[in-house]
Write an enzyme that holds these catalytic residues in place. Structure first.
Site, PDB file in Angstrom:
ATOM      1  N   LEU A 226      27.869  54.820  64.911  1.00  0.00           N
ATOM      2  CA  LEU A 226      26.819  53.806  65.072  1.00  0.00           C
ATOM      3  C   LEU A 226      26.727  53.006  63.779  1.00  0.00           C
ATOM      4  O   LEU A 226      26.103  53.419  62.809  1.00  0.00           O
ATOM      5  CB  LEU A 226      25.493  54.474  65.413  1.00  0.00           C
ATOM      6  CG  LEU A 226      25.487  55.349  66.676  1.00  0.00           C
ATOM      7  CD1 LEU A 226      24.122  55.992  66.867  1.00  0.00           C
ATOM      8  CD2 LEU A 226      25.873  54.539  67.910  1.00  0.00           C
ATOM      9  N   ASP A 227      27.361  51.845  63.773  1.00  0.00           N
ATOM     10  CA  ASP A 227      27.466  51.028  62.564  1.00  0.00           C
ATOM     11  C   ASP A 227      26.133  50.364  62.220  1.00  0.00           C
ATOM     12  O   ASP A 227      25.476  49.792  63.099  1.00  0.00           O
ATOM     13  CB  ASP A 227      28.544  49.949  62.775  1.00  0.00           C
ATOM     14  CG  ASP A 227      28.659  49.006  61.603  1.00  0.00           C
ATOM     15  OD1 ASP A 227      29.081  49.449  60.522  1.00  0.00           O
ATOM     16  OD2 ASP A 227      28.298  47.813  61.763  1.00  0.00           O
ATOM     17  N   ALA A 228      25.781  50.427  60.929  1.00  0.00           N
ATOM     18  CA  ALA A 228      24.587  49.729  60.405  1.00  0.00           C
ATOM     19  C   ALA A 228      23.352  50.008  61.251  1.00  0.00           C
ATOM     20  O   ALA A 228      22.476  49.148  61.401  1.00  0.00           O
ATOM     21  CB  ALA A 228      24.848  48.218  60.326  1.00  0.00           C
ATOM     22  N   VAL A 229      23.246  51.210  61.771  1.00  0.00           N
ATOM     23  CA  VAL A 229      22.250  51.510  62.792  1.00  0.00           C
ATOM     24  C   VAL A 229      20.826  51.514  62.238  1.00  0.00           C
ATOM     25  O   VAL A 229      19.857  51.320  62.992  1.00  0.00           O
ATOM     26  CB  VAL A 229      22.587  52.855  63.472  1.00  0.00           C
ATOM     27  CG1 VAL A 229      22.333  54.023  62.538  1.00  0.00           C
ATOM     28  CG2 VAL A 229      21.855  53.019  64.780  1.00  0.00           C
TER      29      VAL A 229
END
Length: 561
Positions: A226-229
């Protein structure tokens, strides 16, 4: 569960009721194609490779197919999981400005090529869930006033007060766009003008992203990053990071994944101080199963650069798992720089500044962030990890030895180790890539013709030695139960240049000793019987013995009964 979470996110029972039914329908549809996870958890054999899908290329060959060739020949013994950075069509940031979440970039191949790789190794897929490309169909339809995309993005008046918002960049938070009627729209862009943030306050956006999540499961993802979540939910007047709603959305993702494909692991990418980072474990059962160990890269770098492990050891004493169903995603290098925010509060600001200046003198580049008072401060160091550890004038053996002792620490700590492809290849700073693009992060993102890198691995001594020794280290690690990601760690008392600990699982113990300095150091080896895992030598200590470790030497000793 879905209904309760949706109600907490949107504070509206009708919305919760409506979209609970929609989620259940989506999962039921997915379960017709249900995939059984290969493993429910993780063990000592799980080592991740972080790479781009187009890291290696040949003429007229899909790069994913070329990667498969390289993996089979050079990486299959070492790595059981491959984390492909975003392999979708994109417009900037080497993949993190996604145009279409469900299509493979034509240069890399198709989902068929992804499936071919998946037959060789388990996969981690990047879910860029906070933002997408300004040229994406979603955003263009939004600008064209298509009602299907109404409120998919965040528009604010240009004079909106946003000083409290946490900024990981120095670029403006609001970016001006022109819609189909030639009207100006100022859109929330946390990371760049080409990366427009999605508006999760619109439940239709959340439903769309759940569709994407289930699609990745259908395509065989065993791990979802989960990128830059941390930035998902925005609320003016707050920092707009780590808000309660963000955690509830992750809990919803977890609930969906557990129902649809139990065993799939969510990994949160939050380049923030340690306390905030580990909050994404939730209660140990309801959010991410893994979190990035962002404090490790700068702390290991600081320890080797200073020859002093005192701060690193103090931090290690604080590390603990929320539950046996969570663990850390340990790494030293990645496609991004070496983040500095995760050591703020651990290292004094003066020492961070000294480290940054020393690295700049030795050729590293630095990206800054904007602070709430309008000032800027260093956000990340841009360099390959090999070059970050040494000065250009240092002799090659020390560059090699510093790099290897750092990676010995990486693969012996609690957690699952992940190694960036540039580290496997022994890559050094790519200034040409920076000059061509003007982007500091290109210093650690070089792509290679397959024939070129195969030749380099055979003919360039530093690359060859690093690849061979790192491969050997990883293969040994995979055979030892004591290196299970959740096995215990007992930190030993040592001098400031050393760091030593015992890992234990299922009655097996391994004593690991590292010398992080350029001076030899003595270690008091306790009475007992040991086997050196690298040399195979058996050591019998009838009493405490003084052992001398050479500069940057590391030892793994299996304790024998």
């Amino acid at each position: 569960m879905y209904k309760e979470l949706l109600k907490e996110i949107y504070q509206d029972s009708a919305i919760a009721e409506r979209y609970t039914k929609e989620i259940e329908k989506k999962i039921k549809h997915y379960q017709k194609k249900r995939r059984i996870a290969e493993k429910l958890h993780w063990d000592e054999q799980d080592i991740f490779l972080i790479t781009y899908g187009d890291q290696f290329f040949e003429n007229r060959e899909p790069t994913l197919r070329t990667f498969k060739k390289f993996y089979q020949k050079y990486l299959s013994e070492s790595f059981s999981v491959v984390h492909f950075l975003p392999f979708f069509p994109y417009t900037s940031d080497d993949g993190f400005s996604v145009v279409d979440y469900q299509v493979i970039d034509e240069h890399l191949g198709t989902w068929e090529e992804v499936e071919e790789v998946r037959h060789e190794v388990r996969l981690m897929v990047d879910f860029v869930c906070n933002h997408m490309s300004a040229e994406s169909t979603w955003f263009q339809e939004y600008l064209n006033s298509n009602n299907d995309y109404k409120d998919f993005f965040i528009e604010l008046p240009p004079d909106t007060q946003t000083s409290s918002v946490t900024r990981p960049r120095t670029s403006p938070l609001l970016t001006k766009f022109i819609d189909q009627e030639d009207k100006e729209k100022y859109i929330w862009t946390t990371f760049s003008a080409d990366q427009v943030d999605l508006n999760f306050k619109n439940p239709k956006v959340l439903m769309k992203m759940i569709d994407i999540l289930l699609f990745y499961l259908e395509k065989g993802a065993d791990f979802i990053r989960l990128d830059a979540v941390g930035f998902l939910w925005k609320e003016l007047g707050t920092t707009c990071i780590h808000l309660p709603e963000t955690h509830k959305i992750i809990q919803l993702f977890r609930a969906v994944v557990d129902k649809a494909a139990l065993g799939t692991v969510l990994i949160t990418e939050t380049n923030v101080p340690h306390k905030d980072n580990i909050s994404y474990f939730g209660n140990g059962h309801n959010e991410a199963q893994m979190v990035y160990q962002f404090s490790l890269p700068p702390l290991a770098l600081h320890a080797i650069r200073t020859g002093n492990t005192k701060v690193l050891k103090k931090w290690l004493k604080t590390i603990d798992f929320t539950s046996k169903k969570t663990t850390f995603f340990n790494f030293l290098a990645s496609h991004d720089g070496i983040g500095l925010n995760p050591v703020r509060g651990i290292l004094p600001e003066t020492e961070i500044s000294q480290l940054v200046e020393q690295l700049k003198e030795d050729g590293a580049l630095v990206n800054n962030k904007q602070n709430s008072d309008g000032t800027v401060s260093p956000y990340e160091i841009n360099a390959t990890y090999l070059d970050a550890l040494s000065s250009p004038t240092d002799r090659e053996e020390w560059k090699r030895d510093r790099f290897l002792v750092a990676h010995s620490l990486l693969v012996t700590l609690p957690g699952v180790p992940a190694v960036y492809i540039q580290s496997v290849l022994g890559s050094q700073n790519d200034y040409e890539g920076v000059a061509k693009t003007g982007e500091n992060r290109k210093i650690n993102r070089k792509k290679y013709a397959l024939a070129e890198i195969e030749t380099a691995l055979q003919t360039e001594p530093l690359r060859k030695t690093i690849y061979e020794e790192l491969t050997r280290m990883l293969i040994i690690r995979k055979k030892e139960k004591a290196f299970h990601p959740n096995s215990t760690i007992d930190l030993q008392t040592t001098g400031d240049s050393l760091i030593s600990f015992i890992r234990e699982a299922d009655g097996e113990q391994i004593l690991v000793i590292h010398n992080f300095s350029d001076q030899s150091a003595d270690y008091l080896l306790p009475e007992g019987n040991y086997r050196d895992l690298f040399s195979g030598q058996v050591i019998h200590c009838k009493q405490v013995r003084t052992c001398n470790l050479q500069p940057y030497e590391y030892v793994w000793l299996k304790i024998k009964n």
